[in-house]
Enzyme design. Structure first.
Site, mmCIF file in Angstrom:
data_model
loop_
_atom_site.group_PDB
_atom_site.id
_atom_site.type_symbol
_atom_site.label_atom_id
_atom_site.label_comp_id
_atom_site.label_asym_id
_atom_site.label_seq_id
_atom_site.Cartn_x
_atom_site.Cartn_y
_atom_site.Cartn_z
ATOM 1 C CB SER A 298 -0.886 0.009 1.248
ATOM 2 O OG SER A 298 -1.649 1.190 1.284
ATOM 3 C CG HIS B 8 -1.716 7.023 6.467
ATOM 4 N ND1 HIS B 8 -2.933 6.419 6.223
ATOM 5 C CD2 HIS B 8 -1.421 7.727 5.346
ATOM 6 C CE1 HIS B 8 -3.339 6.744 5.008
ATOM 7 N NE2 HIS B 8 -2.441 7.535 4.466
ATOM 8 C CE LYS C 253 -1.635 -4.045 2.797
ATOM 9 N NZ LYS C 253 -1.827 -5.492 2.759
HETATM 10 N N1 LIG Z 1 -8.609 -0.582 -0.373
HETATM 11 C C1 LIG Z 1 -7.681 0.258 -0.779
HETATM 12 O O1 LIG Z 1 -7.942 1.399 -1.194
HETATM 13 C C2 LIG Z 1 -6.239 -0.195 -0.754
HETATM 14 C C3 LIG Z 1 -5.238 0.720 -1.086
HETATM 15 C C4 LIG Z 1 -3.911 0.281 -1.160
HETATM 16 C C5 LIG Z 1 -3.599 -1.047 -0.887
HETATM 17 N N2 LIG Z 1 -4.601 -1.911 -0.540
HETATM 18 C C6 LIG Z 1 -4.226 -3.328 -0.325
HETATM 19 O O2 LIG Z 1 -4.372 -4.001 -1.553
HETATM 20 C C7 LIG Z 1 -4.608 -5.390 -1.331
HETATM 21 C C8 LIG Z 1 -5.809 -5.836 -2.130
HETATM 22 O O3 LIG Z 1 -6.948 -5.110 -1.682
HETATM 23 P P1 LIG Z 1 -8.429 -5.529 -2.125
HETATM 24 O O4 LIG Z 1 -9.348 -4.487 -1.566
HETATM 25 O O5 LIG Z 1 -8.471 -5.835 -3.560
HETATM 26 O O6 LIG Z 1 -8.573 -6.883 -1.293
HETATM 27 P P2 LIG Z 1 -9.894 -7.643 -0.805
HETATM 28 O O7 LIG Z 1 -10.979 -7.526 -1.810
HETATM 29 O O8 LIG Z 1 -10.193 -7.217 0.618
HETATM 30 O O9 LIG Z 1 -9.388 -9.167 -0.817
HETATM 31 C C9 LIG Z 1 -8.552 -9.662 0.168
HETATM 32 C C10 LIG Z 1 -8.242 -11.101 -0.188
HETATM 33 O O10 LIG Z 1 -7.424 -11.648 0.841
HETATM 34 C C11 LIG Z 1 -7.911 -12.948 1.108
HETATM 35 N N3 LIG Z 1 -7.545 -13.405 2.442
HETATM 36 C C12 LIG Z 1 -7.816 -12.843 3.636
HETATM 37 N N4 LIG Z 1 -7.339 -13.622 4.613
HETATM 38 C C13 LIG Z 1 -6.759 -14.691 4.022
HETATM 39 C C14 LIG Z 1 -6.107 -15.864 4.487
HETATM 40 N N5 LIG Z 1 -5.939 -16.093 5.804
HETATM 41 N N6 LIG Z 1 -5.614 -16.762 3.581
HETATM 42 C C15 LIG Z 1 -5.776 -16.552 2.255
HETATM 43 N N7 LIG Z 1 -6.398 -15.477 1.745
HETATM 44 C C16 LIG Z 1 -6.888 -14.563 2.628
HETATM 45 C C17 LIG Z 1 -9.423 -12.835 0.961
HETATM 46 O O11 LIG Z 1 -9.974 -14.127 0.818
HETATM 47 P P3 LIG Z 1 -11.546 -14.419 1.033
HETATM 48 O O12 LIG Z 1 -12.206 -13.961 -0.235
HETATM 49 O O13 LIG Z 1 -11.565 -15.893 1.240
HETATM 50 O O14 LIG Z 1 -11.972 -13.624 2.244
HETATM 51 C C18 LIG Z 1 -9.481 -12.019 -0.319
HETATM 52 O O15 LIG Z 1 -9.315 -12.856 -1.419
HETATM 53 C C19 LIG Z 1 -4.785 -5.541 0.178
HETATM 54 O O16 LIG Z 1 -3.585 -5.980 0.727
HETATM 55 C C20 LIG Z 1 -5.082 -4.123 0.630
HETATM 56 O O17 LIG Z 1 -4.705 -3.900 1.969
HETATM 57 C C21 LIG Z 1 -5.898 -1.510 -0.485
#
Ligand SMILES: NC(=O)c1ccc[n+]([C@@H]2O[C@H](COP(=O)([O-])OP(=O)(O)OC[C@H]3O[C@@H](n4cnc5c(N)ncnc54)[C@H](OP(=O)(O)O)[C@@H]3O)[C@@H](O)[C@H]2O)c1
Length: 219
Positions: free
Chosen positions: A111, A119, A131
């Site tokens: 991130s 933050h 992270k």
């Molecule tokens: N949201 C933002 O604006 C933002 C900005 C910058 C970076 N990020 C980062 O970018 C990444 C992707 O974000 P996203 O919003 O696309 O993610 P998301 O939709 O929340 O998906 C998270 C994934 O992680 C999996 N997961 C969680 N616990 C797990 C475990 N114990 N074992 C295996 N898989 C597991 C979930 O599986 P299930 O489907 O089985 O629950 C899901 O597939 C994340 O790391 C997030 O922190 C987010």
């Protein structure tokens, strides 16, 4: 190349899987719930069950993959340990399994602002801190890596250009998840992506650049 995707059912992970399939790159998509996964992932993706918190599941899940893309992330919850567990311990487990399996390249979705302690995102149980710890573990692992730090993630794609910059240089902006998926996959074949931390956002007014130019432009 055979790609292993962790977090494959997530909003970014499923776009990584779709892009891989569209590029005819064989993919093993690790999921926790097969039924849920079948509803969101393309039929041609090979689904494997695993959990980053169950280290014993990971070597078998990785199977004969040659590269790993990790797009896992803790979902907002009242469990104060969830980012520690998923984003740090889980990533560590995956890195350890990747090393054992001789993985050639590890791409990690982190991130923007990962280095910033003060933050607002850290109000979610210090997620950025965990992270950053995961990033450091990857960097010390000896694996070839690319750490991708996107700005705020959007589900809708747009025609804006990708802006790519070195660690700790971008502090605001957003990017469609489809573009994040493209950057992650391009990292696997761009020589200039190796062992780099890249920060990415999308900007309408930015000049369009090839992926080679983008990765080469980052120190
Ligand atoms: N949201 C933002 O604006 C933002 C900005 C910058 C970076 N990020 C980062 O970018 C990444 C992707 O974000 P996203 O919003 O696309 O993610 P998301 O939709 O929340 O998906 C998270 C994934 O992680 C999996 N997961 C969680 N616990 C797990 C475990 N114990 N074992 C295996 N898989 C597991 C979930 O599986 P299930 O489907 O089985 O629950 C899901 O597939 C994340 O790391 C997030 O922190 C987010």
């Amino acid at each position: 190349m055979k790609a292993f995707v962790a977090g494959a059912t997530g909003e970014t992970g499923r776009r990584i899987v779709k892009e891989l399939v569209e590029r005819n790159i064989p993919v093993r998509a690790m999921v926790r719930d097969l039924e849920q996964a079948r509803a969101v992932l393309p039929d041609s993706a090979q689904l494997v069950v695993g959990d980053v918190l169950k280290p014993e599941s990971l070597k078998e899940a990785i199977g004969d993959s040659t590269v790993v893309l990790c797009a896992t992330g803790a979902k907002p919850s009242f469990d104060p340990t969830s980012p520690y567990k998923v984003d740090y311990e889980g990533t560590k487990n995956l890195v350890d399994a990747a090393k054992t399996k001789g993985i050639e390249h590890f791409v990690f979705v982190s991130s923007m602002c990962a280095s910033k302690l003060f933050h607002p995102l850290n109000l979610f149980w210090l997620i950025l801190v965990w992270k950053k710890k995961a990033e450091e573990y990857i960097q010390k692992s000896g694996l070839v890596y690319t750490i991708v730090r996107p700005g705020g993630l959007k589900n809708e794609d747009n025609n804006s250009s990708i802006v790519m910059s070195s660690a700790d240089t971008l502090f605001e902006g957003s990017i469609p998840r489809t573009k994040v998926a493209q950057v992650c996959i391009e990292a696997l074949t761009q020589a200039a992506s190796r062992n780099k931390v890249v920060e990415i956002v999308a900007k309408e007014e930015a000049p369009s650049q090839s992926f080679e130019q983008l990765f080469t432009g980052v120190a």
